[in-house]
Design an enzyme around this catalytic site. Structure first.
Site, PDB file in Angstrom:
ATOM      1  N   SER A 111       0.821  -1.200   0.000  1.00  0.00           N
ATOM      2  CA  SER A 111       0.000   0.000   0.000  1.00  0.00           C
ATOM      3  C   SER A 111       0.869   1.270   0.000  1.00  0.00           C
ATOM      4  O   SER A 111       1.564   1.530  -0.974  1.00  0.00           O
ATOM      5  CB  SER A 111      -0.967  -0.052   1.191  1.00  0.00           C
ATOM      6  OG  SER A 111      -1.968   0.931   1.090  1.00  0.00           O
ATOM      7  N   ASP A 161     -10.883  -4.322  -4.070  1.00  0.00           N
ATOM      8  CA  ASP A 161     -10.214  -3.282  -3.288  1.00  0.00           C
ATOM      9  C   ASP A 161     -10.916  -1.939  -3.501  1.00  0.00           C
ATOM     10  O   ASP A 161     -10.839  -1.358  -4.593  1.00  0.00           O
ATOM     11  CB  ASP A 161      -8.750  -3.198  -3.713  1.00  0.00           C
ATOM     12  CG  ASP A 161      -7.914  -2.311  -2.799  1.00  0.00           C
ATOM     13  OD1 ASP A 161      -8.495  -1.570  -1.989  1.00  0.00           O
ATOM     14  OD2 ASP A 161      -6.683  -2.358  -2.917  1.00  0.00           O
ATOM     15  N   HIS A 192      -8.365  -4.907  -0.003  1.00  0.00           N
ATOM     16  CA  HIS A 192      -7.053  -4.293   0.195  1.00  0.00           C
ATOM     17  C   HIS A 192      -6.130  -5.198   1.002  1.00  0.00           C
ATOM     18  O   HIS A 192      -4.908  -5.082   0.911  1.00  0.00           O
ATOM     19  CB  HIS A 192      -7.225  -2.949   0.906  1.00  0.00           C
ATOM     20  CG  HIS A 192      -6.061  -2.018   0.725  1.00  0.00           C
ATOM     21  ND1 HIS A 192      -5.703  -1.492  -0.507  1.00  0.00           N
ATOM     22  CD2 HIS A 192      -5.147  -1.529   1.617  1.00  0.00           C
ATOM     23  CE1 HIS A 192      -4.645  -0.711  -0.364  1.00  0.00           C
ATOM     24  NE2 HIS A 192      -4.285  -0.714   0.910  1.00  0.00           N
TER      25      HIS A 192
END
Length: 214
Positions: A111, A161, A192
């Site tokens: 991320s 996501d 995610h």
């Protein structure tokens, strides 16, 4: 040979003590609100005999840390991303020069960390051996990356996501392939968070692209 661990203020270094040696150590970069311990369980699963250096982002964020700031609308703060990337490149260069890193590392980012890892590829790919980008966004969506000449890159996205659009992983893949990177991309049936199969996919990719020396 037993592993050795150095725990400092902002990073954790593990020498796995593998006598045959790995092609490259891992350089771990956590997600927003995390810290240098977050990705260690993943690494101990996908590459238990590999050296790794896990660092903490320099920006205080939510209940933890991040590698760069976001704007109030959660869009990327490209100015801060560039600044923080420059600092990380200096850190990587110093770690290689002093032997903290024994060879050019494989960046492994999740991320916020994946975006920053991609930013390192954009700014200074000569410092790294490859990259694992989990849920990335492009750090420079309107620009070309430098020549990457077969640099191995693993990209994974979640088809459910809500923090990413389907076009995000496509853009990241196209940008890197255009510059000659050896890109492997997976879109997994998850959000995610990591998919149950993700660790095995990363581990198999690492062993394929960066096998142990003997």
């Amino acid at each position: 040979m037993e592993s050795s661990v150095r725990q400092l203020n902002r990073f954790r270094y593990v020498d796995a003590g593998n006598q045959t040696g790995a092609a490259a150590p891992l350089f771990l970069m956590h997600g927003s609100g995390g810290n240098e311990n977050d990705l260690i369980p993943l690494v101990e699963s996908v590459g238990p005999n590999r050296d790794y250096l896990s660092i903490r982002g320099a920006v205080e964020w939510e209940a933890g840390f991040a590698f760069f700031k976001r704007n109030d609308d959660r869009s990327l703060d490209y100015v801060d991303l560039s600044y923080q990337t420059s600092r990380l490149c200096e850190f990587l260069a110093s770690a290689l020069e002093t032997g903290v890193l024994k060879s050019k590392p494989i960046l492994l980012g999740f991320s916020n960390g994946a975006i920053t890892a991609a930013s390192i590829l954009f700014r200074a790919p000569f410092l790294v051996a490859g990259a694992v980008l989990i849920r990335p966004l492009s750090p420079a969506p309107d620009d070309d990356f430098p020549e990457l000449a077969g640099l191995p890159v693993f990209i994974s996205a979640g088809e459910k996501d809500t923090r990413r659009s389907p076009d995000d992983v496509k853009l990241m893949t196209v940008q890197l392939e255009k510059c000659g990177a050896d890109v492997t991309t997976y879109v997994l049936p998850t959000g995610h968070d990591l998919h149950d199969d993700e660790g095995k996919l990363i581990g198999d990719w690492l062993q394929s692209k960066f096998p142990f020396a003997g």
